[in-house]
Design a protein around this motif. Sequence first.
Motif, PDB file in Angstrom:
ATOM      1  N   GLN A  16     135.808 -36.392  89.537  1.00  0.00           N
ATOM      2  CA  GLN A  16     137.251 -36.157  89.412  1.00  0.00           C
ATOM      3  C   GLN A  16     137.890 -37.314  88.661  1.00  0.00           C
ATOM      4  O   GLN A  16     138.740 -37.137  87.773  1.00  0.00           O
ATOM      5  CB  GLN A  16     137.900 -36.056  90.801  1.00  0.00           C
ATOM      6  N   GLN A  18     136.561 -39.278  86.648  1.00  0.00           N
ATOM      7  CA  GLN A  18     136.166 -39.259  85.250  1.00  0.00           C
ATOM      8  C   GLN A  18     137.050 -38.299  84.466  1.00  0.00           C
ATOM      9  O   GLN A  18     137.458 -38.592  83.332  1.00  0.00           O
ATOM     10  CB  GLN A  18     134.688 -38.833  85.154  1.00  0.00           C
ATOM     11  N   MET A  19     137.340 -37.136  85.051  1.00  0.00           N
ATOM     12  CA  MET A  19     138.181 -36.164  84.341  1.00  0.00           C
ATOM     13  C   MET A  19     139.597 -36.689  84.176  1.00  0.00           C
ATOM     14  O   MET A  19     140.207 -36.526  83.128  1.00  0.00           O
ATOM     15  CB  MET A  19     138.212 -34.828  85.084  1.00  0.00           C
ATOM     16  N   GLN A  21     140.373 -39.784  83.953  1.00  0.00           N
ATOM     17  CA  GLN A  21     140.319 -40.840  82.939  1.00  0.00           C
ATOM     18  C   GLN A  21     140.209 -40.234  81.552  1.00  0.00           C
ATOM     19  O   GLN A  21     140.789 -40.746  80.590  1.00  0.00           O
ATOM     20  CB  GLN A  21     139.148 -41.770  83.200  1.00  0.00           C
ATOM     21  N   PHE A  22     139.463 -39.142  81.447  1.00  0.00           N
ATOM     22  CA  PHE A  22     139.326 -38.462  80.160  1.00  0.00           C
ATOM     23  C   PHE A  22     140.703 -38.055  79.645  1.00  0.00           C
ATOM     24  O   PHE A  22     141.064 -38.339  78.492  1.00  0.00           O
ATOM     25  CB  PHE A  22     138.419 -37.230  80.325  1.00  0.00           C
ATOM     26  N   LEU A  48     132.686 -30.175  78.278  1.00  0.00           N
ATOM     27  CA  LEU A  48     133.922 -29.517  78.720  1.00  0.00           C
ATOM     28  C   LEU A  48     133.635 -28.081  79.132  1.00  0.00           C
ATOM     29  O   LEU A  48     134.278 -27.546  80.043  1.00  0.00           O
ATOM     30  CB  LEU A  48     134.959 -29.546  77.593  1.00  0.00           C
ATOM     31  N   VAL A  51     132.654 -28.138  82.619  1.00  0.00           N
ATOM     32  CA  VAL A  51     133.766 -28.414  83.549  1.00  0.00           C
ATOM     33  C   VAL A  51     134.700 -27.219  83.652  1.00  0.00           C
ATOM     34  O   VAL A  51     135.212 -26.897  84.729  1.00  0.00           O
ATOM     35  CB  VAL A  51     134.563 -29.656  83.079  1.00  0.00           C
ATOM     36  N   PHE A 217     143.463 -28.470  85.101  1.00  0.00           N
ATOM     37  CA  PHE A 217     142.833 -29.450  85.974  1.00  0.00           C
ATOM     38  C   PHE A 217     143.832 -30.000  86.990  1.00  0.00           C
ATOM     39  O   PHE A 217     143.545 -30.111  88.188  1.00  0.00           O
ATOM     40  CB  PHE A 217     142.244 -30.590  85.128  1.00  0.00           C
TER      41      PHE A 217
END
Lengths: 224, 933
Positions: A16, A18-19, A21-22, A48, A51, A217
């Motif tokens: 989570q 990481q997403m 931060q992306f 992606l 995800v 998200f």
Amino acid sequence: MRQQNQQLDAEWERSQGQMYQFFATVLLNRPDQELLEGLLSQQAVESLQMVFPGHPAIARLAHLAEEYRQGRREAEEFLLDYEALFRVPGDTFSHPYQSAYLMANDHHKHGSRPSLDPCITRLVSEAYQRQGLAPGKNFDEPPDHIGAQFDLMSWLCRLTADALDKGDIQEALRLHAEKNSFWADHLLGWGSECLSNVENQANTDLYRCLAELARLFLNSEPDQ
Amino acid sequence: MSSNRRDFIKGAMALSGLFAAGGCLAPTEKTDTWNKGGPDPDPAEGAKVVRTVCLGCHSACGLQVKVKDGMVIKIDGNPYHPNNKEDFLSYDTDPRQAEKVNGTVCAKGGATMQTMYNPYRVQHPLKRVGPRGSGKWKSITWDQAYKEIIEGGDLFGEGQVDGLKAIRSFDPIDPAAPELGPKANQLCFMPGRIEHGRKEFTDRWFKDAFGTVNKRLDHTSICETSHHVGLELCLHKKNHIKPDIMNCEYIVFFGTSPYEANFPMQAMARKLNFFRERGGQLVIVDPRFSNSAAKAARWIPILPGTDAAFVLGMMRWMMDHDRVDLQYLAFPNAKAAKEGAGHLTWSDATYLVRTDDGKLLRDGKEALVMAGGKPAPASRVQQAELLVDATVNGVKVKSVYQMLVERVKERTVKEYAAICGVEPQAIEREADAFTSHARRAVADFYRGSVQHTNGTYTARTIGILNFLIGNVSWKGGCEAHGGSHWHEMGGKPGNPYNLAKDLHPGKVKATGVNIDRHKNRYEETSEFKQKGYPAKRPWFPFAYHNVYQEVIPSIAAQYPYPIKCLITYWNNVVYSAPAGSHQIELLKDTKKLPLHVAIDIVMGETSSLADYILPCRHFLEDYATPHVAPTILTKTSGVRQPVAPPVFKDTKMLEQIFIDLAIKMGLPGYGKDGLGPGRDLSEPGDWYKLLVANIAYGDKKDHAVPGATEEEKVRYVLERGGRFENRDKAYKGPHTHHAYKGICRIYSEQLATARDSMTGKPYDPLPFHEPVRDCLGRPLEENKGKYPFRLLTYHPVYHAQARTAASTWLMGVTPENWVQINTADARKLGINNGDLVRVYSVSNQQGVRGKALVTQGVRPGIVVIPHSLGHWQYGSKPFNLDGKETAAAPWIGRGCSANPVMLLDPHLKDVCLQDPIGGSSSFYDSPIALEKV
């Protein structure tokens, strides 16, 4: 939280984070060559896809990435789009600040121009300070920028994962609750609307798709 | 784990290696405050913050003053105060956190630190050593000043002068005219500017301790008094309206420039920006193209003094096109209006008026209306008839609305437009627009409309326009109450100290006629019984707020009785009043005015004509509890407190001067136990701590601010610069929260049954356009051939009243004072931009000189000179002090003033034209000429 499977939860929190931060990275940073090459790489599209399986934005991103790699799209086009959406207060400026959206609900009805509010920005910066975080030297935006808020969510997820790895359940629960509170008290009230504006006002599929995915998200947060 | 969750984790982690993480947050041990992109850090590190209230103009905005090493170094706006921020801070915000947030402050407010540190301030008590007005002074001690003022004597080598002790006698001034009152009335207090907290203090001193009715003849009639009087004759105990700008859709402003002046200027300008962003229609009716007109949807340059005609034209169009809210007007009482359509107010439109004497038709005390063809008490009817012309028990009656229709239809729209000097379409368009927004439309006005001889009539006419669409007290409509304030003088259930009624042992009762005859009826005097009409000078039974410009001429005329001592405070009448310069010679007459004591901070134009000057403190060194206008919809009690030690140590607060005088004279209510047993009144803090305590405890029981003790509660209020209700209390459903809930009067029975003391004629009780007239009711002889222009003045945004010329910052941004003249008019006179011109009138042939600004932004036939410049004292010229010439700053005297040229009343010859009802001085009715010099 399922305490039985700490390994799984820590991994989940880290992913989570990481997403978040992306999305923080793409919202906060101008698309230079390094960022574009990473973002529009085949690996990025495939990641992606994992995800967000089957989402139509992925297909559009894949097409765009292909065009970019073949030299049919220029980096400048994405840079101009980013500037117009996030930096330059022109017609397509998305006002990516929490106070601008909350003030818009307060006094600025009927299409008037939003403005910043030091009270709200102060509340948000206090949330950062509670986690021992502070802005970097080069950051020149108000603290309630959507990218900064995604960055805080990223930190909270990763700190939760670290706590779980250390077996500190109390700390993990506390951080998890902080994350949920921040989401509810801040991002929930305006994040989706801001990302919708980015999606509607973007000139390139890059930011249209990224905004669409970021919004999806963000809205799935209560289920995580 | 599901495959989706596994894929999510795998996909997310795969993204991490593709490019460098680009977040903005990083761990740090030292949690700095956010200093980029957020609120500005304060440059004054270590400065102490004190919150107070501004007096740069009369808007009473909050100030957040930074003080370092005992000196004011910066002034910002108080973020708790609703004048200074639309989203002002919640009242419970920690004051230390609030220091990081600044509200707005206008240029005048920010520059007030310069007038505080003005080196040309008077620093010690002064006594004249030559003839009055000769400019020769000596420094004396406070003790000497007090002794001489109290005891009197041969103070100037010119003969005996009675001091305060001798003047304080309760024998009648004139036994043959007992209504004039006792000799104590021969002391007169004339403050120019005095605010709440302070005015109650001086009222207590002059009226309740000394015993004079002339307790406070302040400036209001050279400001806007007919605005207040006109509205008081329409509303019940309310005298100020403002639009609810944040929710309104259409506003027409008559005679005011809210982006430059009005109350509070910065809040009105800010709110109007939001209003315009929402697509609100702003219309400015003004002969001058102001900066407000520049932001408006339409600018309508009517002839000065014709505002009522324009509004009557709008009413005519509204009646002809069925755009009047007849349903609202037909409700004759509060219950019917509330139940019928949710109104909080009702009108007198259906009330019946006797045509023989102008009184309402009553049954006992109850007004009667016509319902179902029969007269009935207004309180018992749901809806009454609007158009009635009948006979009831042998008495001919008409309904108020019937009379209004007849009045409005006396002229056509075209005829009204001709009076105003505009096209009929201008009236029709505004009438249409005004009635196209339901109740979210407002007609507002201020001094440009009312500082005329017809001011009160104009005020009533514009106020009543709002009643015709039933917009009073609605969200987005006309606000007639505002948030108001907590009652610092006490008297409410929650207030611990009732200073209004109690806490004054031994107080006396003042009786008699005021020197300016305000609130007094000529018909109740011995003079009237002897000679009837006309009176020697006008009487003003409806001028509830004094007739400032009439005071000195009345003293000089010794009418209705002589004055022995005049005490002025922050008074500059000879500079600020229209034709005020004609009062200079009157003030110099020591026979007519034996003793003049000025309390001032500078050698002003008026204080230079005193016998003693007692130096007082600057407002940044002072206390007060100012109130705000109904522009602000939440309850607001600002508290002024000293922000730094006084600049000049030998100055005193006004309250201290009067406490000292009272103790030396033995007046009741001062010194030990002055406020009652165990409660001294020896210094200003003794008074103000009780006022602030009342604010802190609030008007209702259990509505106190936090704090275990009274002292803690007082500190809570002082730390925030006052007490301010939170923003969410501005509205209650579809209305404003603190709404006016009373009658809206179209007809004034008071006016109908009163007579002008100079003409003997009754006043007009309905909306009315009256041409400019002198005190005998004669139309002004305009003499257009010789004096073809009309002179106007206005309040420029960087200046206020008489006090701002001493600021280098403000003078730096307005370096020249322009005589503004229309391009075509200038061409005919051979005047080019920048030429030196002379402006003169029949009352002042010498005139004033200034530089011409040739512009299309002024209606042809109009000449405009902005106010606040053109000083001839105030530190611009030296005076002789202790045998030496003082320093001076000639730049303070730059520019010219319009006031010296304004017209004197042709009959009285010593005072300007005046509104006989409200008492407003006329600033805008003077015919003038100008020529190139």
